[in-house]
Design an enzyme around this catalytic site. Sequence first.
Site, mmCIF file in Angstrom:
data_model
loop_
_atom_site.group_PDB
_atom_site.id
_atom_site.type_symbol
_atom_site.label_atom_id
_atom_site.label_comp_id
_atom_site.label_asym_id
_atom_site.label_seq_id
_atom_site.Cartn_x
_atom_site.Cartn_y
_atom_site.Cartn_z
ATOM 1 N N HIS A 57 0.763 -1.107 0.051
ATOM 2 C CA HIS A 57 0.047 -0.078 0.013
ATOM 3 C C HIS A 57 1.032 1.195 -0.086
ATOM 4 C CE1 HIS A 57 -3.943 -1.612 1.858
ATOM 5 N NE2 HIS A 57 -3.519 -2.562 0.963
ATOM 6 N N GLU A 59 0.785 3.840 1.778
ATOM 7 C CA GLU A 59 1.378 4.382 3.136
ATOM 8 C C GLU A 59 2.716 3.646 3.690
ATOM 9 O OE1 GLU A 59 -3.263 4.792 3.575
ATOM 10 O OE2 GLU A 59 -1.782 3.604 2.288
ATOM 11 N N CYS A 87 -6.468 2.104 5.569
ATOM 12 C CA CYS A 87 -7.231 0.944 6.009
ATOM 13 C C CYS A 87 -6.409 0.526 7.572
ATOM 14 C CB CYS A 87 -6.780 -0.066 4.957
ATOM 15 S SG CYS A 87 -4.907 -0.748 5.103
ATOM 16 N N CYS A 90 -2.708 -0.123 7.447
ATOM 17 C CA CYS A 90 -1.869 1.174 7.262
ATOM 18 C C CYS A 90 -1.787 2.029 8.645
ATOM 19 C CB CYS A 90 -2.080 2.023 6.130
ATOM 20 S SG CYS A 90 -1.777 0.981 4.560
#
Length: 166
Positions: A57, A59, A87, A90
């Site tokens: 992801h 992040e 999410c 993260c």
Amino acid sequence: MMDVFEMDRKFMRLAIEEARKAETLGEVPIGTIIVKDGEVIARAHNLRETSQNAVTHAELSAIQEACKEVGSWRLEETTLYVTLEPCPMCAGAILQSRIPRVVYGARDPKGGCVDSLYRLLNDPRFNHECEVTEGVLADECGNMLSQFFRALREKKKEQKRASREV
């Protein structure tokens, strides 16, 4: 000198540029920027489809880059800008890396764990809490995601039609 609102918009635009890079790769268009002392120290975009790795992801990739840049797992005195509400994975990484401030664009009603489903970054039971600013350039961030998923659904419909014609 820029006020905080102008600064947040400036850096969110850079996060949007990262999201566009993801989009050109066929990735969900999410981008992240990490700033320390007014300077970008890390930038990343989603690469989950490209890498076939669930943890790539935006992040997480930006946090890894920022840790290398500062030479520590503690990202104190930084701000993380991301185009979509983080999410649970993260949000957990944000807490673990001690990022004190998070700024995000669009809410994620199906997976967001900053405001939508949970409030992980502001849960006093953890040993760290973040200041959160939501909704910076939210329309632009949200529209980019909506257009991406609309185009993806259309592509799948076309593929179904084409397979029926064969």
